[in-house]
Structure formats: structure tokens, C-alpha cells
Design a protein around this motif. Structure first.
Motif, PDB file in Angstrom:
ATOM      1  N   ILE A 382     -23.825   2.606 -14.297  1.00  0.00           N
ATOM      2  CA  ILE A 382     -25.243   2.776 -14.623  1.00  0.00           C
ATOM      3  C   ILE A 382     -25.840   1.545 -15.288  1.00  0.00           C
ATOM      4  N   GLY A 383     -25.004   0.573 -15.654  1.00  0.00           N
ATOM      5  CA  GLY A 383     -25.504  -0.591 -16.374  1.00  0.00           C
ATOM      6  C   GLY A 383     -26.691  -1.270 -15.716  1.00  0.00           C
ATOM      7  N   PRO A 384     -26.587  -1.660 -14.430  1.00  0.00           N
ATOM      8  CA  PRO A 384     -27.717  -2.345 -13.791  1.00  0.00           C
ATOM      9  C   PRO A 384     -28.984  -1.494 -13.721  1.00  0.00           C
ATOM     10  N   LEU A 385     -28.834  -0.180 -13.601  1.00  0.00           N
ATOM     11  CA  LEU A 385     -30.006   0.702 -13.529  1.00  0.00           C
ATOM     12  C   LEU A 385     -30.782   0.668 -14.843  1.00  0.00           C
ATOM     13  N   VAL A 386     -30.056   0.756 -15.945  1.00  0.00           N
ATOM     14  CA  VAL A 386     -30.702   0.726 -17.264  1.00  0.00           C
ATOM     15  C   VAL A 386     -31.284  -0.656 -17.538  1.00  0.00           C
ATOM     16  N   LEU A 387     -30.524  -1.698 -17.209  1.00  0.00           N
ATOM     17  CA  LEU A 387     -30.985  -3.057 -17.484  1.00  0.00           C
ATOM     18  C   LEU A 387     -32.202  -3.424 -16.633  1.00  0.00           C
ATOM     19  N   CYS A 388     -32.217  -3.004 -15.379  1.00  0.00           N
ATOM     20  CA  CYS A 388     -33.402  -3.256 -14.536  1.00  0.00           C
ATOM     21  C   CYS A 388     -34.619  -2.521 -15.089  1.00  0.00           C
ATOM     22  N   SER A 389     -34.416  -1.307 -15.576  1.00  0.00           N
ATOM     23  CA  SER A 389     -35.522  -0.558 -16.171  1.00  0.00           C
ATOM     24  C   SER A 389     -36.040  -1.255 -17.425  1.00  0.00           C
ATOM     25  N   LEU A 390     -35.118  -1.764 -18.225  1.00  0.00           N
ATOM     26  CA  LEU A 390     -35.509  -2.464 -19.448  1.00  0.00           C
ATOM     27  C   LEU A 390     -36.276  -3.744 -19.122  1.00  0.00           C
ATOM     28  N   LEU A 391     -35.816  -4.474 -18.115  1.00  0.00           N
ATOM     29  CA  LEU A 391     -36.526  -5.691 -17.720  1.00  0.00           C
ATOM     30  C   LEU A 391     -37.885  -5.354 -17.132  1.00  0.00           C
ATOM     31  N   TRP A 392     -37.971  -4.259 -16.385  1.00  0.00           N
ATOM     32  CA  TRP A 392     -39.244  -3.883 -15.772  1.00  0.00           C
ATOM     33  C   TRP A 392     -40.292  -3.557 -16.836  1.00  0.00           C
ATOM     34  N   ILE A 393     -39.940  -2.759 -17.846  1.00  0.00           N
ATOM     35  CA  ILE A 393     -40.954  -2.421 -18.846  1.00  0.00           C
ATOM     36  C   ILE A 393     -41.342  -3.668 -19.640  1.00  0.00           C
ATOM     37  N   THR A 394     -40.404  -4.594 -19.813  1.00  0.00           N
ATOM     38  CA  THR A 394     -40.727  -5.853 -20.493  1.00  0.00           C
ATOM     39  C   THR A 394     -41.693  -6.673 -19.656  1.00  0.00           C
ATOM     40  N   TYR A 395     -41.404  -6.785 -18.372  1.00  0.00           N
ATOM     41  CA  TYR A 395     -42.262  -7.551 -17.464  1.00  0.00           C
ATOM     42  C   TYR A 395     -43.664  -6.942 -17.399  1.00  0.00           C
ATOM     43  N   ARG A 396     -43.729  -5.617 -17.338  1.00  0.00           N
ATOM     44  CA  ARG A 396     -45.025  -4.940 -17.271  1.00  0.00           C
ATOM     45  C   ARG A 396     -45.844  -5.199 -18.533  1.00  0.00           C
ATOM     46  N   ARG A 397     -45.208  -5.129 -19.686  1.00  0.00           N
ATOM     47  CA  ARG A 397     -45.893  -5.404 -20.946  1.00  0.00           C
ATOM     48  C   ARG A 397     -46.328  -6.869 -21.017  1.00  0.00           C
ATOM     49  N   ALA A 398     -45.453  -7.768 -20.556  1.00  0.00           N
ATOM     50  CA  ALA A 398     -45.784  -9.185 -20.611  1.00  0.00           C
ATOM     51  C   ALA A 398     -46.954  -9.521 -19.699  1.00  0.00           C
ATOM     52  N   THR A 399     -47.022  -8.879 -18.549  1.00  0.00           N
ATOM     53  CA  THR A 399     -48.149  -9.111 -17.634  1.00  0.00           C
ATOM     54  C   THR A 399     -49.460  -8.695 -18.282  1.00  0.00           C
ATOM     55  N   LYS A 400     -49.446  -7.545 -18.951  1.00  0.00           N
ATOM     56  CA  LYS A 400     -50.662  -7.095 -19.629  1.00  0.00           C
ATOM     57  C   LYS A 400     -51.000  -8.013 -20.807  1.00  0.00           C
ATOM     58  N   ALA A 401     -49.964  -8.434 -21.553  1.00  0.00           N
ATOM     59  CA  ALA A 401     -50.197  -9.333 -22.685  1.00  0.00           C
ATOM     60  C   ALA A 401     -50.788 -10.653 -22.220  1.00  0.00           C
ATOM     61  N   ALA A 402     -50.343 -11.141 -21.053  1.00  0.00           N
ATOM     62  CA  ALA A 402     -50.887 -12.387 -20.512  1.00  0.00           C
ATOM     63  C   ALA A 402     -52.360 -12.230 -20.170  1.00  0.00           C
ATOM     64  N   MET A 403     -52.737 -11.055 -19.686  1.00  0.00           N
ATOM     65  CA  MET A 403     -54.133 -10.800 -19.320  1.00  0.00           C
ATOM     66  C   MET A 403     -55.022 -10.688 -20.551  1.00  0.00           C
ATOM     67  N   THR A 404     -54.480 -10.132 -21.641  1.00  0.00           N
ATOM     68  CA  THR A 404     -55.289  -9.916 -22.844  1.00  0.00           C
ATOM     69  C   THR A 404     -55.172 -11.045 -23.851  1.00  0.00           C
ATOM     70  N   GLY A 405     -54.250 -11.980 -23.601  1.00  0.00           N
ATOM     71  CA  GLY A 405     -54.065 -13.089 -24.531  1.00  0.00           C
ATOM     72  C   GLY A 405     -53.328 -12.714 -25.791  1.00  0.00           C
ATOM     73  N   ASP A 406     -52.505 -11.651 -25.739  1.00  0.00           N
ATOM     74  CA  ASP A 406     -51.762 -11.204 -26.916  1.00  0.00           C
ATOM     75  C   ASP A 406     -50.703 -12.242 -27.280  1.00  0.00           C
ATOM     76  N   THR A 407     -50.649 -12.625 -28.547  1.00  0.00           N
ATOM     77  CA  THR A 407     -49.675 -13.621 -29.025  1.00  0.00           C
ATOM     78  C   THR A 407     -48.952 -13.083 -30.251  1.00  0.00           C
ATOM     79  N   ALA A 408     -48.226 -11.981 -30.085  1.00  0.00           N
ATOM     80  CA  ALA A 408     -47.537 -11.362 -31.221  1.00  0.00           C
ATOM     81  C   ALA A 408     -46.548 -12.332 -31.835  1.00  0.00           C
TER      82      ALA A 408
END
Length: 420
Positions: A382-408
Motif C-alpha cells: 500500500i506504500g505507493p498508494l498512500v504516498l501518491c495520495s499524499l503527493l497529490w494533495i500537496t500538489y493540489r494545495r500548491a497549485t492553489k497557493a500559486a494562484m493566490t500568491g500564498d507565501t506561508a
């Protein structure tokens, strides 16, 4: 993105909050239960062990016996013999005479510089010294990211921490080095490069750093990292002789064959390659599919670092994607996951959650513990399934942050204490 942390209803001028199932009290309870489980297991392992070997014939500290044996050979002027399994096994039996299982050494000369003093101490003292000192560095770097009682409870119950501790491995050390490097990229580029270069002790875990640094044009850090890695390797080779470097390079082919054709290893490897080999896919095809997933992970890291200014999400993407790039990763390396979990949790508490994100973080938190038994029972890695999910939610958040200019900021925050 609408926060799921609170679903608001207006009623006579008041805001009613409906909390998610994963609130602060439950975080502490679940963490406490897992912590208690590990402590009971630890006490039982020590109580029922005899002559530093448990009831299954495995030495306490498991892989640490390899570090002690390699240290002994190096101190006696035979460092190159660590790459010979029979000679290394004889050295391991000096540490734990009751041990009946040989453990292998595939590390570069630079890692010898880390383990060299260990055999100056008896086995158990050396194990505790190494594990507690590297754990201290690990916790010190994590404290730069999160503090507070809720965060510390989560960390105390994090299965990746305990699995690495039981295994006597270097996950604390490599995670601390990688985390420290990421925290310093923006403000201390040369120091960050020095830390990245130190990952020459386990170079396959450093493969994504050049991608990230090229994406942001961090040339000082990249050059410093390259010089440090080369210097570290040269010092190790000069100290122990060119025979060690030659033996290391020769051992890589055996390590590859060992990984490709040893089914019991695949339970312990959270890689796409192991996932596919467990399904019976031929080696060549497993490598081909693994390379496709690895390229997707590389592209994701490039995109996040190139377009997103949120350092928390940048760092989480790199450390998560590392496990999708190298086929040669093990459960004890997942001690790294404490860092992306912390960065993503901070971002979720700051900007709100999307559906399912907290469940993915819980799955990542439990992955080092559950991965092996699930693979054993279901023949599913199950390792790759969990890791791909973790990378996906990170990528999705980063895409939105790039659009809004978020610089946490990547500075330490106590936002875990705001979990309801």
C-alpha cells in the motif's frame, strides 16, 4: 477552497461549528494508544530476548548490527571486508554472538565516517548512543516546524519514528539532514547546500534536491551541495582506501539483484517497483512503470518549486516524492514522513481543508506500521498508494497557493493547538 474544519450554519446571528471527526482530543487519544502499543511491544521484546536476540532469532536493533560490524572492520583496518557478507557476518557475531542471520552492507565510503566510532562501545551501548543522538537531531529539526502538546503527541505516536528506532536504522539522521536543508534553502543557501551534500551517505534519497534547486535557480546551494558530496566521498575514500570505493561500486549490482528477486523484501519497500513485483510483473516492466511514476513525481516537484512560493508545500512535495522516485526505499526511511505531515497539517489549519485530506495524513502517519502486515496478508504493497495520495494533495494545495500568491512561512508555529 472551503475549510472543512468548520461547516458553518447561520442561526439567529450565531455561527455553529461542526467539527471534523479528527479533533484535538482524538488526536491525543489515538496517538496515546499507538504510543502505548509500541511501549508494550518494546518492553516485551526486551523481556523475552536472550543474549540480545529476540524469540525469532533476530538481534535487538536488527539492522544496527550491520553498522557495528562495519565499524569493527574499519577500526581493524579491513573496511572493504564489510562488502563481503561472510566476513561481515563474523564481525556481527562479535557484537551479538547469538545472532544467526547475516545482514548486508551497501553503503558508500562516506557513511563509514558516521559509523566509525560505534564499535568502540559494546553493542547495546553503541545502539542506544547512535539512535538517541540521531533522534535528538530529528526532534530538534522538527521543533523548527511545529510545537505544542498536540503536535508532540502526534509525533510520539508516529509509527515511522518507532519503526526506525526498532530497526536501528539511519532514518532519523537522513530525515534531520533533509529537513534542515529544506528549512535553510531560502535564508541560508550555503548551509542548506552543506546539508544536502551530507546526504551522500544515502545518495538515492537526495535525487530530487537538484530538481528543486534548478527550478528556483538556487545555484549557490546546488554548487555547495555538489562540492560537499564530492568532498565527503573523497574524505571517506582517502580514510579507508580506494578498495572500499571499488567494493562499494561492485556491491551495487548485487544490491540491485537482491532487491529485484527477493520477495520477502517487497513487503518492506514502499516503492512502485515493489508494488508491481508483488503482483508478479517482470523486472523490466516493473522498472518501466516505476520510471513513469518517478517522472510524474519529478515533474510535480519541479512545478511546485517553480510556481509556488509556499515553502511548507514545496518542502512537503519534495520529501514525499522522494519515495516515488527511488525504487530502493524501506519502511524505516518513512521516518521522513513526519516532515510533510507537519507541513501539510500547518497549511490545512491555516488555509482550511478539502475533503479527505486529513484521512490521507492519518494514512501516512500509520503507513510505516501497517504497510508490512497488510502486504503479508493481502499481498498488496500500500506504500505507493498512500504516498501518491499524499503527493497529490500537496500538489493540489500548491497549485492553489500559486494562484493566490500564498507565501506561508516555514517558521515554527503552534497551530496544532487550534485543532478543535
Amino acid at each position: 477552497m472551503m475549510p472543512e474544519k468548520f461547516e458553518f450554519e447561520r442561526d439567529k446571528g450565531f455561527m455553529k461549528a461542526h467539527t471534523h471527526w479528527l479533533n484535538r482530543e482524538r488526536l491525543k487519544v489515538y496517538s496515546g494508544l499507538i504510543l502505548a502499543l509500541f511501549l508494550i511491544y518494546s518492553a516485551g521484546s526486551v523481556y523475552y530476548s536472550k543474549n540480545l536476540v529476540n524469540t525469532s532469532g533476530v538481534p535487538l536493533g536488527i539492522d544496527f548490527i550491520t553498522f557495528w560490524g562495519a565499524s569493527h572492520l574499519a577500526l581493524t583496518g579491513h573496511a572493504q571486508d564489510a562488502y563481503n557478507s561472510s566476513l561481515l557476518f563474523k564481525a556481527q557475531q562479535l557484537a551479538v554472538p547469538a545472532s544467526k542471520i547475516p545482514y548486508l552492507w551497501f553503503y558508500p565510503p562516506s557513511f563509514y565516517l558516521v559509523v566509525l566510532p560505534l564499535a568502540l562501545l559494546p553493542y547495546l551501548a553503541a545502539y542506544l548512543t547512535f539512535m538517541l543522538s540521531t533522534l535528538g537531531g530529528y526532534l530538534l529539526v522538527l521543533r523548527r516546524i511545529v510545537r505544542g502538546r498536540a503536535a508532540m503527541w502526534c509525533l510520539a505516536g508516529f509509527s515511522g519514528l518507532w519503526m526506525n528506532f526498532y530497526d536501528g536504522q539511519n532514518g532519523f539522521l537522513t530525515a534531520a539532514i533533509a529537513g534542515a536543508a529544506l528549512l535553510g534553502v531560502d535564508r541560508r543557501p550555503v548551509l542548506a547546500g552543506l546539508f544536502i551534500g551530507l546526504l551522500a551517505i544515502k545518495p538515492h534519497l537526495a535525487m530530487l534536491f537538484p530538481v528543486a534547486l534548478l527550478a528556483i535557480g538556487a545555484w549557490r546551494t546546488l554548487i555547495t551541495a555538489a562540492v560537499t558530496a564530492i568532498t565527503f566521498t573523497v574524505i571517506g575514500t582517502a580514510t579507508f582506501g580506494t578498495a572500499v570505493l571499488k567494493a562499494f561500486l561492485a556491491s551495487l549490482g548485487y544490491a540491485r539483484l537482491f532487491m529485484e528477486n527477493t520477495p520477502p523484501l517487497w513487503d518492506k519497500m514502499p516503492s512502485v517497483f515493489a508494488f508491481l513485483r508483488m503482483f508478479g510483473m517482470p523486472v523490466a516492466w516493473a522498472y518501466a512503470v516505476h520510471c513513469v511514476v518517478a517522472m510524474a513525481a519529478v515533474i510535480a516537484v519541479w512545478h511546485v518549486w517553480r510556481h509556488c512560493q509556499n515553502r511548507n508545500l514545496r518542502n512537503a512535495a519534495l520529501m514525499t516524492a522522494t519515495f516515488l522516485v527511488s525504487p530502493y526505499v524501506f519502511y524505516y526511511d518513512l521516518a521522513w514522513l513526519a516532515f510533510p505531515i507537519a507541513w501539510l497539517a500547518l497549511d490545512g489549519l491555516r488555509n482550511g481543508w478539502q475533503r479527505g485530506e486529513r484521512e490521507v495524513l492519518v494514512a501516512a502517519w500509520l503507513l510505516p506500521l501497517l504497510m508490512i502486515p497488510i502486504a503479508g496478508f493481502l499481498k498488496l504493497q500500500i506504500g505507493p498508494l498512500v504516498l501518491c495520495s499524499l503527493l497529490w494533495i500537496t500538489y493540489r494545495r500548491a497549485t492553489k497557493a500559486a494562484m493566490t500568491g500564498d507565501t506561508a512561512s516555514d517558521a515554527c508555529e503552534d497551530q496544532f493547538e487550534t485543532v478543535q
